[in-house]
Design a protein around this motif. Sequence first.
Motif, PDB file in Angstrom:
ATOM      1  N   ARG A  72       0.814  -1.223   0.000  1.00 31.07           N
ATOM      2  CA  ARG A  72       0.000   0.000   0.000  1.00 31.07           C
ATOM      3  C   ARG A  72       0.846   1.271   0.000  1.00 31.07           C
ATOM      4  NH1 ARG A  72      -5.797  -0.476   3.081  1.00 31.07           N
ATOM      5  NH2 ARG A  72      -6.459  -2.373   2.006  1.00 31.07           N
ATOM      6  N   VAL A  73       0.300   2.265  -0.676  1.00 32.75           N
ATOM      7  CA  VAL A  73       0.828   3.619  -0.657  1.00 32.75           C
ATOM      8  C   VAL A  73      -0.357   4.538  -0.393  1.00 32.75           C
ATOM      9  CG1 VAL A  73       1.861   5.460  -2.028  1.00 32.75           C
ATOM     10  CG2 VAL A  73       2.706   3.121  -2.261  1.00 32.75           C
ATOM     11  N   ARG A  74      -0.245   5.406   0.589  1.00 30.73           N
ATOM     12  CA  ARG A  74      -1.314   6.359   0.886  1.00 30.73           C
ATOM     13  C   ARG A  74      -0.897   7.739   0.400  1.00 30.73           C
ATOM     14  NH1 ARG A  74      -5.953   6.882   3.751  1.00 30.73           N
ATOM     15  NH2 ARG A  74      -5.812   4.708   4.439  1.00 30.73           N
ATOM     16  N   ILE A  75      -1.744   8.337  -0.428  1.00 31.41           N
ATOM     17  CA  ILE A  75      -1.512   9.681  -0.939  1.00 31.41           C
ATOM     18  C   ILE A  75      -2.635  10.560  -0.420  1.00 31.41           C
ATOM     19  CG2 ILE A  75      -1.261  11.115  -3.002  1.00 31.41           C
ATOM     20  CD1 ILE A  75      -0.278   8.621  -4.479  1.00 31.41           C
ATOM     21  N   GLY A  76      -2.304  11.479   0.490  1.00 29.10           N
ATOM     22  CA  GLY A  76      -3.352  12.244   1.154  1.00 29.10           C
ATOM     23  C   GLY A  76      -4.288  11.300   1.880  1.00 29.10           C
ATOM     24  N   ASP A  77      -5.581  11.366   1.563  1.00 32.72           N
ATOM     25  CA  ASP A  77      -6.570  10.521   2.231  1.00 32.72           C
ATOM     26  C   ASP A  77      -6.908   9.261   1.451  1.00 32.72           C
ATOM     27  OD1 ASP A  77      -6.840  12.367   4.321  1.00 32.72           O
ATOM     28  OD2 ASP A  77      -8.367  13.510   3.224  1.00 32.72           O
ATOM     29  N   VAL A  78      -6.234   9.028   0.328  1.00 29.28           N
ATOM     30  CA  VAL A  78      -6.573   7.888  -0.528  1.00 29.28           C
ATOM     31  C   VAL A  78      -5.497   6.814  -0.435  1.00 29.28           C
ATOM     32  CG1 VAL A  78      -7.152   7.136  -2.864  1.00 29.28           C
ATOM     33  CG2 VAL A  78      -7.788   9.443  -2.103  1.00 29.28           C
ATOM     34  N   ALA A  79      -5.911   5.604  -0.107  1.00 29.14           N
ATOM     35  CA  ALA A  79      -4.994   4.465  -0.046  1.00 29.14           C
ATOM     36  C   ALA A  79      -4.998   3.736  -1.390  1.00 29.14           C
ATOM     37  CB  ALA A  79      -5.398   3.507   1.067  1.00 29.14           C
ATOM     38  N   PHE A  80      -3.803   3.406  -1.869  1.00 30.90           N
ATOM     39  CA  PHE A  80      -3.645   2.688  -3.128  1.00 30.90           C
ATOM     40  C   PHE A  80      -2.909   1.380  -2.899  1.00 30.90           C
ATOM     41  CE2 PHE A  80      -3.853   7.154  -4.358  1.00 30.90           C
ATOM     42  CZ  PHE A  80      -4.656   7.139  -5.490  1.00 30.90           C
ATOM     43  N   GLU A  81      -3.157   0.417  -3.773  1.00 32.85           N
ATOM     44  CA  GLU A  81      -2.349  -0.794  -3.859  1.00 32.85           C
ATOM     45  C   GLU A  81      -1.441  -0.660  -5.080  1.00 32.85           C
ATOM     46  OE1 GLU A  81      -2.061  -3.421  -1.981  1.00 32.85           O
ATOM     47  OE2 GLU A  81      -3.794  -3.305  -0.623  1.00 32.85           O
ATOM     48  N   VAL A  82      -0.144  -0.879  -4.870  1.00 32.34           N
ATOM     49  CA  VAL A  82       0.800  -0.844  -5.982  1.00 32.34           C
ATOM     50  C   VAL A  82       0.561  -2.055  -6.868  1.00 32.34           C
ATOM     51  CG1 VAL A  82       3.231  -0.862  -6.640  1.00 32.34           C
ATOM     52  CG2 VAL A  82       2.501   0.389  -4.594  1.00 32.34           C
ATOM     53  N   GLN A  83       0.444  -1.832  -8.172  1.00 31.32           N
ATOM     54  CA  GLN A  83       0.180  -2.913  -9.115  1.00 31.32           C
ATOM     55  C   GLN A  83       1.455  -3.418  -9.792  1.00 31.32           C
ATOM     56  OE1 GLN A  83      -3.169  -4.136  -9.340  1.00 31.32           O
ATOM     57  NE2 GLN A  83      -3.115  -2.831  -7.521  1.00 31.32           N
TER      58      GLN A  83
END
Length: 262
Positions: free
Chosen positions: A192-203
Amino acid sequence: MPFVSALYRYPVKGFTPEARDSLAVLDGGRIEGDRVLAFRFADAAEPEERDGLDHWPKSRGLSLMDFPSLARVRLDWDGRRLRLEVDGAPLAEEGLDAEGRRRLSEAVTGYVLGTPDARRLRASGRLPLTLVGDGETSRFQDRARGFVSAHSASSVAALDALVDAPVDDRRFRSNIVIQGVDAWAELEWAGRVRIGDVAFEVQKPIVRCLAIHANPDTGERDARLLPTLTREVGQTEPTLGILLLPAGSGGVIHVGDEVRIG
């Protein structure tokens, strides 16, 4: 601390970006207002649907990969009218009614036919161009999932130091530029990478195409970055940046947002 230094969206597939102060990340993983229009070749198919998501390979219409002169075209899309200009001079400004689409297609055709890319546009099955898309739905993605793209400014700076031509973030057409991490570090991110308030999964990392050879101001292929990445950086495939998908729901990210890794 890593942070977002720039954000971009690409309203017309294959054309130049719009710098934004914020971007709305949709729950499915695309950017609101991104790739909502495209100039389709005469013999190209409509977007395909797979797993409920549209996608449309860049080979079906105008794109920077095959038409580097498009880099000189600046655009503005306000949700109603598309404005195009070249080197500061107006090229066209129209809405998306039938007549507006025709005029925009004719203006872009005329521009490309006056560039070194003209022979590519005259190839069988390419003319006439048609402006497609509703201006709202993000559907002209290379991949069915779409993805949000990101790279670090340090990676671009490291590549710039290896070639004579100027290399900046615009060549790589990412949605998100991140400051404050080491060059190439993002290629090793996982989870996971969190940018501001949005969490992402690295693909996965992004393998690059000829689009990055085009100077974003002149439209000339002035930097052989693909072999530079493999031969001088030592990559197996020419790679810069990563693809992301929201880990849950989307949200709004902003320039200046903190980036938290892991």
